[in-house]
Write a protein that holds these residues in place. Structure first.
Motif, PDB file in Angstrom:
ATOM      1  N   LEU A 157       8.795  -7.742  -4.961  1.00 47.59           N
ATOM      2  CA  LEU A 157       9.513  -7.279  -6.264  1.00 47.59           C
ATOM      3  C   LEU A 157       9.340  -5.382  -6.455  1.00 47.59           C
ATOM      4  O   LEU A 157       8.370  -4.715  -6.428  1.00 47.59           O
ATOM      5  N   ILE A 158      10.291  -5.073  -6.762  1.00 46.64           N
ATOM      6  CA  ILE A 158      10.611  -4.032  -6.996  1.00 46.64           C
ATOM      7  C   ILE A 158      10.767  -3.194  -8.104  1.00 46.64           C
ATOM      8  O   ILE A 158      11.795  -4.385  -9.307  1.00 46.64           O
ATOM      9  N   THR A 159       9.768  -2.654  -8.665  1.00 49.01           N
ATOM     10  CA  THR A 159      10.375  -2.534 -10.567  1.00 49.01           C
ATOM     11  C   THR A 159      11.095  -1.758 -11.224  1.00 49.01           C
ATOM     12  O   THR A 159      11.350  -0.953 -10.528  1.00 49.01           O
ATOM     13  N   ARG A 160      11.720  -1.905 -12.701  1.00 51.88           N
ATOM     14  CA  ARG A 160      12.636  -1.044 -13.268  1.00 51.88           C
ATOM     15  C   ARG A 160      11.615   0.344 -13.171  1.00 51.88           C
ATOM     16  O   ARG A 160      12.255   1.258 -13.394  1.00 51.88           O
ATOM     17  N   ASP A 161      10.022   0.365 -13.014  1.00 53.36           N
ATOM     18  CA  ASP A 161       9.546   1.998 -13.093  1.00 53.36           C
ATOM     19  C   ASP A 161       9.370   2.468 -11.896  1.00 53.36           C
ATOM     20  O   ASP A 161       8.601   2.771 -11.418  1.00 53.36           O
ATOM     21  N   GLY A 162      10.230   1.756 -10.769  1.00 52.01           N
ATOM     22  CA  GLY A 162      10.510   2.119  -9.428  1.00 52.01           C
ATOM     23  C   GLY A 162       8.952   1.686  -8.522  1.00 52.01           C
ATOM     24  O   GLY A 162       8.345   2.093  -7.342  1.00 52.01           O
ATOM     25  N   ARG A 163       8.678   0.500  -9.005  1.00 45.06           N
ATOM     26  CA  ARG A 163       6.681   0.484  -7.925  1.00 45.06           C
ATOM     27  C   ARG A 163       7.854  -0.809  -7.078  1.00 45.06           C
ATOM     28  O   ARG A 163       8.733  -1.382  -7.383  1.00 45.06           O
ATOM     29  N   VAL A 164       7.318  -0.733  -6.017  1.00 46.86           N
ATOM     30  CA  VAL A 164       7.636  -1.756  -4.752  1.00 46.86           C
ATOM     31  C   VAL A 164       5.913  -2.417  -4.831  1.00 46.86           C
ATOM     32  O   VAL A 164       5.272  -1.928  -3.877  1.00 46.86           O
ATOM     33  N   LEU A 165       6.067  -3.629  -4.958  1.00 46.38           N
ATOM     34  CA  LEU A 165       5.222  -4.610  -4.638  1.00 46.38           C
ATOM     35  C   LEU A 165       5.037  -5.698  -4.118  1.00 46.38           C
ATOM     36  O   LEU A 165       5.802  -6.188  -4.384  1.00 46.38           O
TER      37      LEU A 165
END
Ligand SMILES: Nc1ncnc2c1ncn2[C@@H]1O[C@H](COP(=O)(O)OP(=O)(O)OP(=O)(O)O)[C@@H](O)[C@H]1O
Ligand SMILES: [Mg+2]
Length: 398
Positions: A274-282
């Motif tokens: 998942l790539i979040t809107r706050d820029g995390r790659v999870l």
């Protein structure tokens, strides 16, 4: 005088436990390699059964039934095609010397959200959404308060988004916990309570292991990107290649390789990122088999995810996979419940250049059941996506 069909000189056999659309493509690839295919599922005329040499219809949570079938058929490889399988039977069979793809422990770990999360986040330190494990209402309440609202409940064992409950306020926690457990498979009482992240993009990193001497080589395919409508917890559209930055691709690959090397064995995994809107790659989760979103590789790559898995099952290598064209896939969902549903609109759909349709041949439909897929190629991913969307809008299953 000879009786029965002639045997191939180097005759081999695979057994599919689960015979859905992914199994169907694996069966076809195995057939192309001259391999005997035994398809097993809980209902007759499941997709892979149409293209197998033989089939069995059994309850796959019944460990004794699975063991009896495997011992009787003695396949060279057992491919767990779905999650709802008695994984302890697979562990026993592996112990007896059968090859389970990718290996029995990986199948067991990946079907269990708690075990997989523990391994990925706690042992390997891969970044994930914030989470807690919970077993009773008190734990769930505490976790929700800590994570804040909205938060997501996921049963320990479930797939295709079943039992995911989005909790938006404190008053909904108790109902939500009950709902999540009702959809859990195998009567598990544990849930993962997860921070609800705002998703920007989603990737699947297909990562595979093939044998080289006594070792295995691990390789990845450039990520596939996919999307689902808000509030629906399974994908509807995927495209290849993804259009995320190289930096994100590198991180996603690194997480996938770490995880897959830890899980080991041979064959392909779908690692969900998942790539979040706050820029995390999870890291989110992983499938120890070809991935639904990887159906797009039927047109986007020279060697598709099913071929790779079958090759690994036979102990054969896949040294390189090349992207051959931008492509997109869109699922075809049934509108209503129906036996032998009618499919209309194919003629118009197939007038679109670069569009193909794969119908799974499921004997009955229910609302929103996946009945097929549209595949489209284009000069760009955007063009392919547009074609796939147009194509799917023309097809009706009812
Ligand atoms: N923490 C989260 N916050 C927001 N959305 C999430 C979160 N976790 C998962 N999702 C969304 O829900 C989808 C399904 O989640 P997940 O892959 O964990 O479930 P699943 O039941 O295994 O589904 P599948 O079998 O289709 O992969 C994800 O692809 C993502 O779109
Ligand atoms: Mg998933």
């Amino acid at each position: 005088m000879s009786f029965g069909p002639p045997l191939l000189e180097d005759s081999r056999k695979i057994m599919l436990l689960g015979s859905g659309e992914l199994g169907k493509e694996m069966a076809i690839e195995a057939q192309r390699m001259g391999v005997e295919v035994i398809a097993v599922d809980r209902y007759d005329m499941a997709p892979a059964i149409h293209v197998a040499h033989r089939r069995y219809v059994v309850n796959m949570m019944d460990g004794n039934a699975i063991k009896a079938l495997v011992r009787r058929e003695s396949p060279d490889a057992i491919i767990a095609e779905i999650e709802a399988i008695n994984t302890d039977a697979l562990l026993d069979l592996e112990e007896e010397g059968f090859r389970v793809m990718p290996n029995a422990r990986a199948v067991k770990v990946c079907m269990n959200r708690v075990e997989l999360r523990r391994l990925a986040a706690e042992e390997l330190q891969l970044p994930t959404a914030r989470y807690f494990f919970a077993e009773d209402f008190e734990d769930v309440k505490k976790a929700c308060m800590d994570l804040g609202f909205p938060c997501l409940l996921k049963p320990e064992m479930s797939s295709s988004g079943h039992g995911h409950v989005l909790i938006s306020k404190y008053e909904d926690v108790e109902r939500g916990f009950k709902d999540a457990l009702t959809h859990a498979r195998g009567g598990g009482r544990k849930v993962v309570v997860e921070e609800y992240v705002r998703i920007d993009r989603e990737l699947t990193v297909l990562t595979y292991r093939y044998p080289q001497g006594n070792n295995a080589v691990t390789a990845t395919i450039p990520p596939i990107e996919h999307q689902r409508p808000e509030g629906i917890y399974h994908y509807v559209e995927s495209w290849h290649p993804s259009t995320v930055s190289n930096d994100i691709i590198e991180r996603a690959r690194e997480y996938a390789i770490k995880l897959v090397n830890k899980l080991g064995g041979l064959g392909i995994y779908g690692v969900e990122i998942l790539i979040t809107r706050d820029g995390r790659v999870l890291f989110s989760e992983a499938s120890p088999r070809p991935h639904d979103t990887g159906l797009v590789t039927l047109v986007s790559t020279d060697i598709n995810e099913f071929q790779i898995h079958v090759r690994s099952a036979l102990g054969l290598p896949t040294p390189e996979v090349k992207l051959v064209t931008p492509a997109a896939a869109h699922v075809i969902l049934a509108e209503t419940e129906a036996w032998a549903p009618r499919i209309t609109g194919l003629e118009e759909t197939l007038r679109i250049p670069g569009v193909q349709v794969r119908l799974f041949g499921k004997p009955f439909a229910y609302r929103h059941r996946r009945m097929g897929i549209v595949l489209a190629t284009g000069n760009t991913v955007e063009e392919a996506r547009e074609k796939a969307r147009l194509a799917v809008s023309l097809i009706k299953v009812r």
